[in-house]
Design a protein around this motif. Structure first.
Motif, PDB file in Angstrom:
ATOM      1  N   ILE A   1       0.841  -1.203   0.000  1.00 53.96           N
ATOM      2  CA  ILE A   1       0.000   0.000   0.000  1.00 53.96           C
ATOM      3  C   ILE A   1       0.872   1.248   0.000  1.00 53.96           C
ATOM      4  N   GLN A   2       1.884   1.230   0.836  1.00 49.76           N
ATOM      5  CA  GLN A   2       2.785   2.382   0.937  1.00 49.76           C
ATOM      6  C   GLN A   2       3.444   2.684  -0.404  1.00 49.76           C
ATOM      7  N   ALA A   3       3.874   1.653  -1.109  1.00 50.51           N
ATOM      8  CA  ALA A   3       4.529   1.851  -2.404  1.00 50.51           C
ATOM      9  C   ALA A   3       3.557   2.414  -3.432  1.00 50.51           C
ATOM     10  N   ALA A   4       2.326   1.896  -3.452  1.00 45.63           N
ATOM     11  CA  ALA A   4       1.329   2.386  -4.407  1.00 45.63           C
ATOM     12  C   ALA A   4       1.050   3.866  -4.187  1.00 45.63           C
ATOM     13  N   ARG A   5       0.941   4.268  -2.924  1.00 41.66           N
ATOM     14  CA  ARG A   5       0.626   5.668  -2.623  1.00 41.66           C
ATOM     15  C   ARG A   5       1.849   6.574  -2.838  1.00 41.66           C
ATOM     16  N   LYS A   6       3.019   6.116  -2.400  1.00 47.58           N
ATOM     17  CA  LYS A   6       4.226   6.936  -2.508  1.00 47.58           C
ATOM     18  C   LYS A   6       4.557   7.262  -3.964  1.00 47.58           C
ATOM     19  N   TYR A   7       4.365   6.278  -4.846  1.00 51.29           N
ATOM     20  CA  TYR A   7       4.747   6.457  -6.244  1.00 51.29           C
ATOM     21  C   TYR A   7       3.542   6.722  -7.147  1.00 51.29           C
ATOM     22  N   ASN A   8       2.367   6.965  -6.523  1.00 50.03           N
ATOM     23  CA  ASN A   8       1.155   7.333  -7.267  1.00 50.03           C
ATOM     24  C   ASN A   8       0.826   6.331  -8.368  1.00 50.03           C
ATOM     25  N   ARG A   9       0.805   5.055  -7.988  1.00 48.70           N
ATOM     26  CA  ARG A   9       0.531   4.001  -8.954  1.00 48.70           C
ATOM     27  C   ARG A   9      -0.877   3.448  -8.779  1.00 48.70           C
ATOM     28  N   VAL A  10      -1.459   2.991  -9.873  1.00 49.29           N
ATOM     29  CA  VAL A  10      -2.712   2.241  -9.841  1.00 49.29           C
ATOM     30  C   VAL A  10      -2.369   0.772  -9.644  1.00 49.29           C
ATOM     31  N   VAL A  11      -2.893   0.170  -8.583  1.00 45.47           N
ATOM     32  CA  VAL A  11      -2.627  -1.242  -8.312  1.00 45.47           C
ATOM     33  C   VAL A  11      -3.965  -1.958  -8.153  1.00 45.47           C
ATOM     34  N   GLN A  12      -4.271  -2.799  -9.122  1.00 49.95           N
ATOM     35  CA  GLN A  12      -5.512  -3.576  -9.139  1.00 49.95           C
ATOM     36  C   GLN A  12      -5.237  -4.990  -8.645  1.00 49.95           C
ATOM     37  N   GLY A  13      -6.074  -5.471  -7.725  1.00 51.48           N
ATOM     38  CA  GLY A  13      -5.933  -6.824  -7.209  1.00 51.48           C
ATOM     39  C   GLY A  13      -6.710  -7.831  -8.036  1.00 51.48           C
ATOM     40  N   GLY A  14      -6.266  -9.084  -7.984  1.00 52.20           N
ATOM     41  CA  GLY A  14      -6.890 -10.151  -8.770  1.00 52.20           C
ATOM     42  C   GLY A  14      -8.123 -10.760  -8.119  1.00 52.20           C
ATOM     43  N   THR A  15      -8.780 -10.037  -7.238  1.00 52.61           N
ATOM     44  CA  THR A  15     -10.067 -10.477  -6.704  1.00 52.61           C
ATOM     45  C   THR A  15     -11.161 -10.038  -7.676  1.00 52.61           C
ATOM     46  N   MET A  16     -11.173 -10.722  -8.826  1.00 50.85           N
ATOM     47  CA  MET A  16     -11.966 -10.283  -9.975  1.00 50.85           C
ATOM     48  C   MET A  16     -13.463 -10.470  -9.783  1.00 50.85           C
ATOM     49  N   GLN A  17     -13.869 -11.218  -8.726  1.00 52.16           N
ATOM     50  CA  GLN A  17     -15.298 -11.392  -8.499  1.00 52.16           C
ATOM     51  C   GLN A  17     -15.990 -10.056  -8.247  1.00 52.16           C
ATOM     52  N   ARG A  18     -15.235  -9.068  -7.770  1.00 55.86           N
ATOM     53  CA  ARG A  18     -15.832  -7.751  -7.514  1.00 55.86           C
ATOM     54  C   ARG A  18     -16.435  -7.142  -8.776  1.00 55.86           C
ATOM     55  N   SER A  19     -15.991  -7.618  -9.932  1.00 53.11           N
ATOM     56  CA  SER A  19     -16.519  -7.097 -11.190  1.00 53.11           C
ATOM     57  C   SER A  19     -17.561  -8.016 -11.812  1.00 53.11           C
TER      58      SER A  19
ATOM     59  N   PHE B   1     -13.942 -16.300  -1.092  1.00 44.00           N
ATOM     60  CA  PHE B   1     -15.187 -16.385  -0.345  1.00 44.00           C
ATOM     61  C   PHE B   1     -15.334 -15.246   0.661  1.00 44.00           C
ATOM     62  N   ILE B   2     -14.221 -14.772   1.224  1.00 50.73           N
ATOM     63  CA  ILE B   2     -14.268 -13.734   2.250  1.00 50.73           C
ATOM     64  C   ILE B   2     -14.300 -12.327   1.651  1.00 50.73           C
ATOM     65  N   ASP B   3     -13.612 -12.118   0.547  1.00 48.62           N
ATOM     66  CA  ASP B   3     -13.556 -10.783  -0.060  1.00 48.62           C
ATOM     67  C   ASP B   3     -14.944 -10.208  -0.379  1.00 48.62           C
ATOM     68  N   PRO B   4     -15.935 -11.018  -0.844  1.00 45.11           N
ATOM     69  CA  PRO B   4     -17.261 -10.435  -1.083  1.00 45.11           C
ATOM     70  C   PRO B   4     -17.907  -9.849   0.174  1.00 45.11           C
ATOM     71  N   ILE B   5     -17.598 -10.415   1.333  1.00 42.38           N
ATOM     72  CA  ILE B   5     -18.127  -9.852   2.580  1.00 42.38           C
ATOM     73  C   ILE B   5     -17.541  -8.466   2.809  1.00 42.38           C
ATOM     74  N   HIS B   6     -16.253  -8.321   2.561  1.00 39.08           N
ATOM     75  CA  HIS B   6     -15.625  -7.001   2.686  1.00 39.08           C
ATOM     76  C   HIS B   6     -16.227  -6.027   1.668  1.00 39.08           C
ATOM     77  N   GLN B   7     -16.431  -6.510   0.446  1.00 36.97           N
ATOM     78  CA  GLN B   7     -17.002  -5.660  -0.603  1.00 36.97           C
ATOM     79  C   GLN B   7     -18.416  -5.205  -0.236  1.00 36.97           C
ATOM     80  N   CYS B   8     -19.221  -6.123   0.272  1.00 40.91           N
ATOM     81  CA  CYS B   8     -20.626  -5.816   0.549  1.00 40.91           C
ATOM     82  C   CYS B   8     -20.823  -4.985   1.815  1.00 40.91           C
ATOM     83  N   LEU B   9     -19.903  -5.111   2.768  1.00 44.13           N
ATOM     84  CA  LEU B   9     -20.113  -4.487   4.069  1.00 44.13           C
ATOM     85  C   LEU B   9     -19.162  -3.324   4.352  1.00 44.13           C
ATOM     86  N   GLY B  10     -18.553  -2.774   3.303  1.00 48.10           N
ATOM     87  CA  GLY B  10     -17.796  -1.534   3.466  1.00 48.10           C
ATOM     88  C   GLY B  10     -16.361  -1.696   3.900  1.00 48.10           C
TER      89      GLY B  10
END
Length: 333
Positions: free
Chosen positions: A29-47, A141-150
């Protein structure tokens, strides 16, 4: 690799799990923010349409008050698994030392490498390189709970289990139960590789349970099931319009999930510089939950997590939270 790519000015698509050891996640996270990069995770179910529908249903408030979530994965694996090959010389075209990277130096073993052995290479079932089923499927299985509940994070985690069914030389659990205490709800994850009995009609799924109804979601469907006595109307959204679990609800066909949708989101965010659907913070959070379940299992202790600092109170857990990289490898943001 994500940190180094960010330092080199690259935007990144990184698969799950994001990391092996807890201290690595915040540095991503620190690297993405420090260097202003877009970092997409492979939890593709969100889409995917069924998971988008689940989020919509939860956000509508139709479930009532949510106090419990359940995730599970059930299958029947072969008892012999991937066998017990002895240590041997690596293939002549493989630089085993480079392949190991910062991980501890150990002799080559066909299963530790495992790249040519299975759809999911078997290195994913050794603690030095990954977290097995918990971080392979558990995160889906757990990531959708995070997605749905903020995007909540748990304050306490405890897990029991081990390799109690499959008789090979892989290390990660094939049977496991983990319990997670979040600020406003409880969640559990159940892994069974010797008992394929489904729950709620699914061999693996995410369930979000409320006082009025329950949402069950997979890649092939999303079901809203009213509780007894509830006035909520059932909903059934099915990919392709078939294969439902028999709920008495109007069946609505969903378009087949397109992995390219997640890539399209990533490419669009490269142009707009907006955060992607599976931003690195979300991926790190979901990965941490799964990694810490494994830490609890291995350390045989409850885990109390400070989600703001990504620190764990229990002394017994510390040896499993980080490693000293082998020289010359370093993780520096």
């Amino acid at each position: 690799m994500t940190v180094e790519a960010c330092k080199a000015g690259k935007d990144v698509y990184v698969e799950k799990p994001a990391f092996v050891h807890l201290d690595e996640g915040p540095k991503m996270i620190q690297a993405a923010r420090k260097y202003n990069r877009v970092v997409q995770g492979g939890t593709m179910q969100r889409s995917m349409p069924t998971f988008v529908k689940a989020k919509e249903l939860v956000a509508s408030g139709v479930l009532g008050e949510i106090t419990f979530c359940k995730t599970w994965s059930a299958s029947l694996a072969k008892k012999e698994g991937f066998g017990n090959p002895p240590d041997s010389a690596p293939p002549p075209d493989l630089d085993w030392d480079m392949w190991l990277g910062p991980a501890p130096k150990v002799p080559f073993n066909e299963n530790r490498w495992g790249v040519k052995k299975a759809t999911f290479p078997t290195f994913r079932y050794f603690w030095d390189y990954a977290g097995g089923e918990m971080t392979d499927w558990g995160i889906h299985f757990i990531d959708p709970i995070h997605q749905c509940l903020g995007e909540p994070m748990p304050s306490a985690i405890t897990a029991l289990g081990g390799r109690s069914w499959i008789a090979d030389n892989l290390q990660t659990a094939d049977t496991m139960t983990a319990v997670f205490e979040y600020p406003t709800f409880m969640m559990n994850y159940e892994l069974r590789r010797s008992c394929p009995t489904p729950m709620f009609g699914q061999s693996g799924a995410t369930g979000i349970m409320g006082t009025e109804a329950m949402v069950t979601v997979t890649r092939s469907g999303c079901w809203l099931t009213p509780n007894k006595g509830s006035k909520v109307e059932p909903v059934e959204l099915l990919v392709g319009g078939g294969g439902g679990r028999g709920a008495q609800a109007p069946q609505t066909p969903a378009p087949p999930p397109q992995p390219s949708d997640h890539w399209k989101n990533f490419l669009e965010c490269i142009k707009t510089r907006q955060k992607p659907t599976s931003d690195i913070e979300n991926l790190v959070g979901s990965t941490a939950v799964c990694v810490l379940a494994n830490v609890s299992l291995r350390a045989k202790t409850r885990i109390d997590l400070d989600a703001k600092t990504y620190t764990v109170r229990q002394r017994e857990a510390q040896p499993f939270l980080r490693i000293d990289y082998r020289a010359p490898w370093k993780l520096e943001v």
